[in-house]
Design a protein around this motif. Structure first.
Motif, PDB file in Angstrom:
ATOM      1  N   ASN A 185      -1.051 -34.611   7.450  1.00 35.88           N
ATOM      2  CA  ASN A 185      -1.494 -33.847   8.611  1.00 35.88           C
ATOM      3  C   ASN A 185      -2.822 -33.164   8.342  1.00 35.88           C
ATOM      4  OD1 ASN A 185       0.811 -34.579  10.019  1.00 35.88           O
ATOM      5  ND2 ASN A 185       1.992 -32.864   9.187  1.00 35.88           N
ATOM      6  N   HIS A 186      -3.014 -32.723   7.095  1.00 36.48           N
ATOM      7  CA  HIS A 186      -4.286 -32.097   6.739  1.00 36.48           C
ATOM      8  C   HIS A 186      -5.428 -33.097   6.871  1.00 36.48           C
ATOM      9  CE1 HIS A 186      -7.250 -29.659   4.648  1.00 36.48           C
ATOM     10  NE2 HIS A 186      -7.430 -30.635   3.768  1.00 36.48           N
ATOM     11  N   SER A 187      -5.190 -34.352   6.427  1.00 35.92           N
ATOM     12  CA  SER A 187      -6.228 -35.385   6.527  1.00 35.92           C
ATOM     13  C   SER A 187      -6.613 -35.626   7.979  1.00 35.92           C
ATOM     14  CB  SER A 187      -5.737 -36.690   5.895  1.00 35.92           C
ATOM     15  OG  SER A 187      -5.510 -36.525   4.525  1.00 35.92           O
ATOM     16  N   ASN A 188      -5.614 -35.674   8.862  1.00 36.08           N
ATOM     17  CA  ASN A 188      -5.901 -35.905  10.275  1.00 36.08           C
ATOM     18  C   ASN A 188      -6.678 -34.749  10.877  1.00 36.08           C
ATOM     19  OD1 ASN A 188      -4.605 -38.344  10.195  1.00 36.08           O
ATOM     20  ND2 ASN A 188      -2.632 -37.531  10.871  1.00 36.08           N
ATOM     21  N   ALA A 189      -6.335 -33.537  10.471  1.00 42.52           N
ATOM     22  CA  ALA A 189      -7.024 -32.359  11.005  1.00 42.52           C
ATOM     23  C   ALA A 189      -8.485 -32.357  10.566  1.00 42.52           C
ATOM     24  CB  ALA A 189      -6.334 -31.087  10.525  1.00 42.52           C
ATOM     25  N   VAL A 190      -8.738 -32.740   9.300  1.00 39.18           N
ATOM     26  CA  VAL A 190     -10.108 -32.773   8.798  1.00 39.18           C
ATOM     27  C   VAL A 190     -10.926 -33.805   9.551  1.00 39.18           C
ATOM     28  CG1 VAL A 190     -11.498 -33.386   6.792  1.00 39.18           C
ATOM     29  CG2 VAL A 190      -9.534 -31.903   6.521  1.00 39.18           C
ATOM     30  N   GLN A 191     -10.306 -34.972   9.818  1.00 45.48           N
ATOM     31  CA  GLN A 191     -11.023 -36.010  10.549  1.00 45.48           C
ATOM     32  C   GLN A 191     -11.427 -35.513  11.935  1.00 45.48           C
ATOM     33  OE1 GLN A 191      -8.687 -39.120  12.000  1.00 45.48           O
ATOM     34  NE2 GLN A 191     -10.407 -40.408  12.590  1.00 45.48           N
ATOM     35  N   GLN A 198     -12.056 -32.546  12.840  1.00 46.76           N
ATOM     36  CA  GLN A 198     -13.109 -31.541  12.769  1.00 46.76           C
ATOM     37  C   GLN A 198     -14.433 -32.120  12.316  1.00 46.76           C
ATOM     38  OE1 GLN A 198     -11.635 -28.425  10.241  1.00 46.76           O
ATOM     39  NE2 GLN A 198      -9.703 -28.312  11.342  1.00 46.76           N
ATOM     40  N   GLY A 199     -14.431 -33.422  11.880  1.00 46.41           N
ATOM     41  CA  GLY A 199     -15.653 -34.057  11.447  1.00 46.41           C
ATOM     42  C   GLY A 199     -16.160 -33.539  10.126  1.00 46.41           C
ATOM     43  N   ILE A 200     -15.250 -33.057   9.247  1.00 47.67           N
ATOM     44  CA  ILE A 200     -15.664 -32.497   7.969  1.00 47.67           C
ATOM     45  C   ILE A 200     -15.559 -33.571   6.900  1.00 47.67           C
ATOM     46  CG2 ILE A 200     -15.117 -30.754   6.212  1.00 47.67           C
ATOM     47  CD1 ILE A 200     -13.957 -29.051   8.442  1.00 47.67           C
ATOM     48  N   SER A 201     -16.588 -33.718   6.078  1.00 50.38           N
ATOM     49  CA  SER A 201     -16.549 -34.675   4.973  1.00 50.38           C
ATOM     50  C   SER A 201     -15.747 -34.098   3.818  1.00 50.38           C
ATOM     51  CB  SER A 201     -17.959 -35.004   4.493  1.00 50.38           C
ATOM     52  OG  SER A 201     -17.908 -35.781   3.320  1.00 50.38           O
ATOM     53  N   LEU A 202     -14.869 -34.916   3.253  1.00 49.56           N
ATOM     54  CA  LEU A 202     -14.076 -34.476   2.108  1.00 49.56           C
ATOM     55  C   LEU A 202     -14.708 -34.878   0.783  1.00 49.56           C
ATOM     56  CD1 LEU A 202     -10.471 -35.280   3.331  1.00 49.56           C
ATOM     57  CD2 LEU A 202     -11.566 -33.058   3.186  1.00 49.56           C
ATOM     58  N   LEU A 203     -15.851 -35.506   0.816  1.00 49.05           N
ATOM     59  CA  LEU A 203     -16.486 -35.935  -0.434  1.00 49.05           C
ATOM     60  C   LEU A 203     -17.233 -34.787  -1.098  1.00 49.05           C
ATOM     61  CD1 LEU A 203     -17.846 -39.445   0.484  1.00 49.05           C
ATOM     62  CD2 LEU A 203     -15.961 -38.888  -1.024  1.00 49.05           C
ATOM     63  N   ARG A 243     -18.603 -51.640  -2.247  1.00 51.07           N
ATOM     64  CA  ARG A 243     -19.157 -50.352  -1.810  1.00 51.07           C
ATOM     65  C   ARG A 243     -18.170 -49.644  -0.886  1.00 51.07           C
ATOM     66  NH1 ARG A 243     -22.350 -51.069   1.692  1.00 51.07           N
ATOM     67  NH2 ARG A 243     -22.194 -53.334   1.987  1.00 51.07           N
ATOM     68  N   PRO A 244     -18.072 -48.322  -0.984  1.00 51.28           N
ATOM     69  CA  PRO A 244     -17.236 -47.595  -0.025  1.00 51.28           C
ATOM     70  C   PRO A 244     -17.634 -47.889   1.418  1.00 51.28           C
ATOM     71  CG  PRO A 244     -17.864 -46.149  -1.839  1.00 51.28           C
ATOM     72  CD  PRO A 244     -18.641 -47.419  -2.015  1.00 51.28           C
ATOM     73  N   GLY A 245     -18.935 -48.111   1.637  1.00 52.98           N
ATOM     74  CA  GLY A 245     -19.398 -48.393   2.994  1.00 52.98           C
ATOM     75  C   GLY A 245     -18.818 -49.661   3.570  1.00 52.98           C
ATOM     76  N   TYR A 246     -18.618 -50.677   2.720  1.00 56.34           N
ATOM     77  CA  TYR A 246     -18.015 -51.920   3.190  1.00 56.34           C
ATOM     78  C   TYR A 246     -16.580 -51.675   3.654  1.00 56.34           C
ATOM     79  CZ  TYR A 246     -15.503 -56.347   2.850  1.00 56.34           C
ATOM     80  OH  TYR A 246     -14.695 -57.419   3.107  1.00 56.34           O
ATOM     81  N   LEU A 247     -15.821 -50.906   2.860  1.00 58.56           N
ATOM     82  CA  LEU A 247     -14.448 -50.607   3.237  1.00 58.56           C
ATOM     83  C   LEU A 247     -14.409 -49.743   4.493  1.00 58.56           C
ATOM     84  CD1 LEU A 247     -12.964 -49.895  -0.301  1.00 58.56           C
ATOM     85  CD2 LEU A 247     -12.868 -52.013   1.012  1.00 58.56           C
ATOM     86  N   ALA A 248     -15.331 -48.796   4.576  1.00 54.14           N
ATOM     87  CA  ALA A 248     -15.376 -47.931   5.758  1.00 54.14           C
ATOM     88  C   ALA A 248     -15.616 -48.752   7.026  1.00 54.14           C
ATOM     89  CB  ALA A 248     -16.462 -46.867   5.594  1.00 54.14           C
ATOM     90  N   ARG A 288     -13.601 -40.138   3.468  1.00 53.22           N
ATOM     91  CA  ARG A 288     -14.663 -39.985   4.466  1.00 53.22           C
ATOM     92  C   ARG A 288     -14.123 -40.188   5.880  1.00 53.22           C
ATOM     93  NH1 ARG A 288     -19.597 -43.523   1.840  1.00 53.22           N
ATOM     94  NH2 ARG A 288     -20.339 -41.959   0.356  1.00 53.22           N
ATOM     95  N   ALA A 289     -13.241 -41.172   6.019  1.00 52.50           N
ATOM     96  CA  ALA A 289     -12.711 -41.519   7.334  1.00 52.50           C
ATOM     97  C   ALA A 289     -11.534 -40.644   7.745  1.00 52.50           C
ATOM     98  CB  ALA A 289     -12.285 -42.980   7.350  1.00 52.50           C
TER      99      ALA A 289
END
Length: 415
Positions: free
Chosen positions: A402-408, A410-415, A101-106, A135-136
């Motif tokens: 850098n985009h991934s870090n910025a999204v994290q 801001q707390g925005i979900s990429l899913l 599950r993605p949750g296990y990896l998260a 997600r992370a």
């Protein structure tokens, strides 16, 4: 293709930083399994570990393994290993795909967050890893290691090719960057609609694979006299490897050189049928390490008939071993073989040309020996250390990181 290059300046900067990173590699296959992906990951992990990085492996549990969840540093390939449920891969009984599950990896990555994640295979485990990483907000890259969409036609499932192609496009476009092994695969992925790719090639271990390991006793066991030709194939004995071409080529060659022998190193679903039809062939089975190197070095002509491989590490291993390679103008041969200089290559549709090239080598020992010498010299330039440097640079410096870090942040979900 967004193509990144690496030179001495980048290498010096990477080494000078002295920063020890945590890199997680997710793969459905890993050593000691024998295939191109596992082989590539072995040298990649060794290189990253030698640079002082922390390497975590996430992969399926194999049938012979215990139910334990975590393993600690084995053979210096990783710092830690997490095993997930593994199920047999159809058509590849010895391999398994992973289920989790993605949750296990998260939860794993929340406890110990990686600096970057590399997903080497695009099965269910890879999908879960990409979802959890997005997600992370952890930078996640992928590798285009296997032409699964092209394999389908060899297993009576050609009708699935377009669907598998669409799946590959969806999977890789969910990662920030897809690493491809050759310029031709870069064009293939572009045609598939995969957007952000960078070239990451392969090295070869020239200290392991070397002509010095030629073994006359082994050649005698194969039934060869000193001037007889050993025609070698190394790889999986499977339909997608185009083994019918290798057999047809050898039979033509043997018609002119009756004392030649075909040696097949490897195993797979076609072995039983081939052995029944050609009991005079030498079936060496799976070979590893020094034993594999000895088999390579004891050959003369190397046949690589595949038209589906994304790279084909066996081509550069054969070159390093001082063999005269005959291949189609594809994969590693398209990158590293110069026709009639360090090998022989035919256009993809030209099966007759493939056979003719092998016959020329068998008929002209001076040409064959010159090519074998040059192949070894060129292989010495294919350094794994440089490829590990490039991998490190690409996955840690891609603009979308850098985009991934910025999204994290801001707390925005990429899913």
């Amino acid at each position: 293709m967004q193509e990144h290059t690496i030179g001495n300046t980048v290498t010096r900067l990477s080494q000078a930083s002295g920063r020890r990173l945590h890199i997680t590699i997710v793969s459905e296959t890993f050593p000691p399994e024998i295939n191109g992906v596992a082989n590539t990951l072995r040298y990649l992990c060794l290189g990253l570990r030698r640079r002082g990085h922390r390497v975590t492996i996430i992969r399926p549990r194999q049938r012979h393994e215990s139910t334990g969840e975590v393993s600690e540093a084995g053979e210096c390939l990783f710092s830690q290993e997490h095993l997930v449920t593994g199920l047999p891969l159809p058509g590849y009984g010895e391999l398994r795909f992973g289920i989790t599950r993605p949750g296990y990896l998260a939860s794993l990555w929340k406890r110990r967050r990686p600096d970057a994640i590399y997903v080497a295979t695009q099965g269910p485990l890879g999908v879960a890893a990409v979802s959890a990483a997005r997600r992370a907000g952890i930078p996640v890259s992928s590798g285009f290691h296997t032409n699964f969409h092209a394999y389908s036609r060899y297993y009576g499932a050609g009708f699935l090719e377009k669907l598998l192609c669409a799946y590959g496009r969806w999977f890789h476009n969910r990662t920030a960057l897809t690493l491809v092994p050759t310029r031709k695969i870069a064009r293939t992925t572009a045609d598939m609609g995969i957007h952000s790719t960078s070239l990451w090639s392969r090295g070869v271990d020239c200290s392991r694979f070397t002509p010095h390991k030629r073994d006359q006793t082994l050649r005698q066991q194969w039934g060869l006299q000193p001037n007889d030709r050993a025609v070698l194939y190394v790889g999986r004995l499977a339909p997608e490897k185009n083994l019918g071409m290798a057999v047809a080529c050898f039979e033509r060659l043997r018609g002119l050189h009756p004392n030649a022998r075909l040696i097949l190193v490897g195993d797979g679903p076609m072995r039983k049928r081939l052995a029944e039809r050609h009991p005079d062939y030498v079936f060496a089975g799976t070979r590893r390490g020094e034993d594999l190197a000895r088999h390579y070095a004891s050959g003369d002509i190397f046949l690589f008939p595949s038209k589906t491989d994304t790279f084909g590490n066996v081509v550069t291993e054969a070159m390093a071993s001082g063999l005269a390679v005959v291949a189609f103008d594809d994969a590693a041969a398209s990158e590293h073989i110069r026709h009639e200089d360090n090998g022989m290559k035919a256009r993809l549709p030209d099966d007759e040309g493939f056979v003719d090239h092998a016959l020329r080598l068998a008929d002209q020992p001076t040409l064959m020996n010159r090519i074998r010498t040059q192949a070894r010299l060129d292989a010495l330039e294919l350094d794994w250390a440089a490829q590990v440097d490039q991998f490190e640079y690409l996955i840690l410096n891609h603009p979308q990181r850098n985009h991934s870090n910025a999204v994290q942040q801001q707390g925005i979900s990429l899913l």
